[in-house]
Design an enzyme around this catalytic site. Structure first.
Site, PDB file in Angstrom:
ATOM      1  N   TRP A  92      55.941  62.900  19.146  1.00  0.00           N
ATOM      2  CA  TRP A  92      56.823  62.206  18.209  1.00  0.00           C
ATOM      3  C   TRP A  92      57.488  61.054  18.948  1.00  0.00           C
ATOM      4  O   TRP A  92      57.617  61.080  20.175  1.00  0.00           O
ATOM      5  CB  TRP A  92      57.868  63.147  17.618  1.00  0.00           C
ATOM      6  N   GLU A 135      71.802  62.745  27.880  1.00  0.00           N
ATOM      7  CA  GLU A 135      70.379  62.417  27.839  1.00  0.00           C
ATOM      8  C   GLU A 135      70.124  61.007  28.364  1.00  0.00           C
ATOM      9  O   GLU A 135      69.102  60.749  29.013  1.00  0.00           O
ATOM     10  CB  GLU A 135      69.862  62.527  26.406  1.00  0.00           C
ATOM     11  N   GLU A 173      61.449  63.116  28.055  1.00  0.00           N
ATOM     12  CA  GLU A 173      62.898  63.223  27.902  1.00  0.00           C
ATOM     13  C   GLU A 173      63.524  61.892  27.478  1.00  0.00           C
ATOM     14  O   GLU A 173      64.547  61.871  26.788  1.00  0.00           O
ATOM     15  CB  GLU A 173      63.530  63.681  29.229  1.00  0.00           C
ATOM     16  N   HIS A 176      64.720  61.356  23.913  1.00  0.00           N
ATOM     17  CA  HIS A 176      65.869  62.079  23.367  1.00  0.00           C
ATOM     18  C   HIS A 176      67.096  61.177  23.255  1.00  0.00           C
ATOM     19  O   HIS A 176      67.715  61.055  22.202  1.00  0.00           O
ATOM     20  CB  HIS A 176      66.193  63.298  24.233  1.00  0.00           C
ATOM     21  N   GLU A 226      67.416  73.412  31.309  1.00  0.00           N
ATOM     22  CA  GLU A 226      66.561  73.181  30.139  1.00  0.00           C
ATOM     23  C   GLU A 226      66.850  74.208  29.042  1.00  0.00           C
ATOM     24  O   GLU A 226      66.848  73.875  27.854  1.00  0.00           O
ATOM     25  CB  GLU A 226      65.080  73.224  30.538  1.00  0.00           C
ATOM     26  N   THR A 229      70.095  73.165  27.438  1.00  0.00           N
ATOM     27  CA  THR A 229      69.909  72.019  26.559  1.00  0.00           C
ATOM     28  C   THR A 229      69.257  72.441  25.250  1.00  0.00           C
ATOM     29  O   THR A 229      69.619  71.949  24.177  1.00  0.00           O
ATOM     30  CB  THR A 229      69.043  70.957  27.263  1.00  0.00           C
ATOM     31  N   ASP A 258      61.513  70.211  22.253  1.00  0.00           N
ATOM     32  CA  ASP A 258      61.049  69.645  23.527  1.00  0.00           C
ATOM     33  C   ASP A 258      61.666  70.375  24.705  1.00  0.00           C
ATOM     34  O   ASP A 258      60.989  70.705  25.694  1.00  0.00           O
ATOM     35  CB  ASP A 258      61.450  68.167  23.613  1.00  0.00           C
ATOM     36  N   GLU A 259      62.977  70.603  24.628  1.00  0.00           N
ATOM     37  CA  GLU A 259      63.676  71.249  25.741  1.00  0.00           C
ATOM     38  C   GLU A 259      63.143  72.662  25.968  1.00  0.00           C
ATOM     39  O   GLU A 259      63.039  73.118  27.108  1.00  0.00           O
ATOM     40  CB  GLU A 259      65.185  71.279  25.473  1.00  0.00           C
ATOM     41  N   HIS A 262      59.932  72.400  27.902  1.00  0.00           N
ATOM     42  CA  HIS A 262      60.201  72.070  29.304  1.00  0.00           C
ATOM     43  C   HIS A 262      60.780  73.283  30.043  1.00  0.00           C
ATOM     44  O   HIS A 262      60.472  73.507  31.220  1.00  0.00           O
ATOM     45  CB  HIS A 262      61.158  70.881  29.390  1.00  0.00           C
TER      46      HIS A 262
END
Length: 393
Positions: A92, A135, A173, A176, A226, A229, A258-259, A262
């Protein structure tokens, strides 16, 4: 992103009493906060001096022979860690969630975004801005990863698995902060210049999470961060939905996803280290937790509030975005994820480290319950990010 909640954290063991620290050559930062130790130069102006770390700085604590462990993990990392990256063409992008500036309906889309934003309270925006600034300080985090011995990107374009991961993780990252920044800009609810100043101060201040150039400590830190977050962005998504902004909820939820991915990668690295070197890894885990996991943005400053991070953290705690309970829950999760309680064959020091980390979550919870019982009425203070409107801590 995780908030450092000092009121409920057990005291750190002094460096001088920690094993293997007596032979090190620490370096010190002498200034503690912005404004302390500033000297007026001849033209009457104060020099640029962002907030500074105050703890003893320790470097290169991993024995050189252990670098070979990370070299031996190169093929494993390629097969087990790089798979957690997504191809750019399948990722995305911030524009997927924002009004399209090339469309004829751009003005109307912006008006709709701003109408939804009007229904969201100021305290939520304080937390969302703090998350975004965290971020946006991404250059600092890539720099931190590239301080770690044995896994750093030695050339800036190295083809080792560790270097490929660090650059691609950074690239993922980067979206974000970009997405949250553009949303906040379009919302009209915040003072973007004050936010931009805060980001500049924060990147200039840097960070020292006390990982000592040691990838054992570094990957434990990133595993914790992570997950923190993931929790924080997940909670901002939940609150956005409660306030009726489903598109903002989607934005925060997508970042949280996403976090989570990760987090999975970093926890797998530490899981492998427990398999290869359980004694060294459990001692590193205990060392990191004694020093406490602090938020990467704990040196944030807006040019006005010397306690900005503390105030932002207290709003996040009150709203339930990131709390002392979350800190204890993350630690308990990692202890279980890495099967720390089941480790066998440890040295005496390793067993003591095992006992410490396994008993720490319940200790943190007891301290938090005591702190809650002694809690006083929270003050209301202005935040420059929202044009100095006041928010309850």
């Amino acid at each position: 992103m995780a908030l450092k909640l000092n009121h409920c954290m057990p005291s750190s063991q002094p460096l001088s009493s920690r094993p293997n620290h007596r032979l090190r050559s620490p370096k010190f930062f002498m200034a503690s906060t912005l404004g302390s130790g500033l000297k007026t130069v001849e033209n009457g102006k104060k020099p640029y001096m962002p907030p500074r770390e105050v703890h003893v700085q320790v470097t290169h604590t991993m024995p050189p022979q252990k670098i070979e462990i990370f070299k031996s993990m190169e093929d494993w990392a390629e097969k087990n860690i790089l798979v957690h990256l997504k191809p750019v063409e399948k990722c995305w992008q911030p524009q997927d969630f924002l009004p399209d500036p090339a469309s004829e309906g751009f003005d109307e889309q912006v008006r709709e975004l701003r109408e939804r934003a009007k229904e969201i309270p100021d305290d939520y925006f304080v937390v969302l801005v703090g998350d975004m600034i965290t971020e946006e300080a991404l250059p600092t985090y890539q720099t931190m990863l590239n301080t770690l011995d044995g896994v750093r990107d030695e050339t800036g374009a190295s083809l080792t698995s560790w270097a490929v991961w660090t650059r691609a993780w950074t690239a993922e990252e980067n979206r974000h902060g970009d997405l949250l920044n553009k949303y906040l800009y379009l919302s009209g609810r915040v003072d973007m210049r004050q936010i931009e100043k805060t980001t500049q101060y924060l990147i200039g201040s840097g960070m020292d999470p006390r990982t000592e150039n040691n990838p054992y400590l570094g990957f434990i830190y990133t595993s914790f961060q992570e997950r923190a977050t993931f929790i924080s962005h997940g909670n901002t998504a939940r609150l956005a939905k409660d306030h009726g902004d489903l598109k903002l909820a989607q934005i925060c939820g997508t970042i949280a996803s996403d976090e989570k991915r990760h987090e999975t990668a970093y926890t797998k690295i530490v899981e492998k280290l427990f398999e290869i070197d359980p004694d060294g890894t459990v001692m590193a885990f205990a060392d990191m937790m004694r020093k406490k996991i602090s938020m990467p943005a704990h040196l944030m400053f807006d040019g006005q509030d010397d306690n900005l991070f503390k105030h932002y953290s207290e709003v996040a705690q009150r709203l339930g975005v990131y709390t002392a309970k979350d800190y204890a829950d993350i630690l308990e999760f990692l202890v279980g994820r890495w099967k720390v309680e089941k480790l066998t064959g440890l040295s005496g020091e390793g067993r003591r480290a095992q006992d410490y980390v396994c008993g720490l979550p319940s200790r943190i919870r007891r301290l938090e319950e005591r702190a809650q019982g002694q809690a006083k009425e929270s003050p209301t203070i202005p935040f420059s990010w929202i044009f100095n409107r006041k928010v309850k801590l």
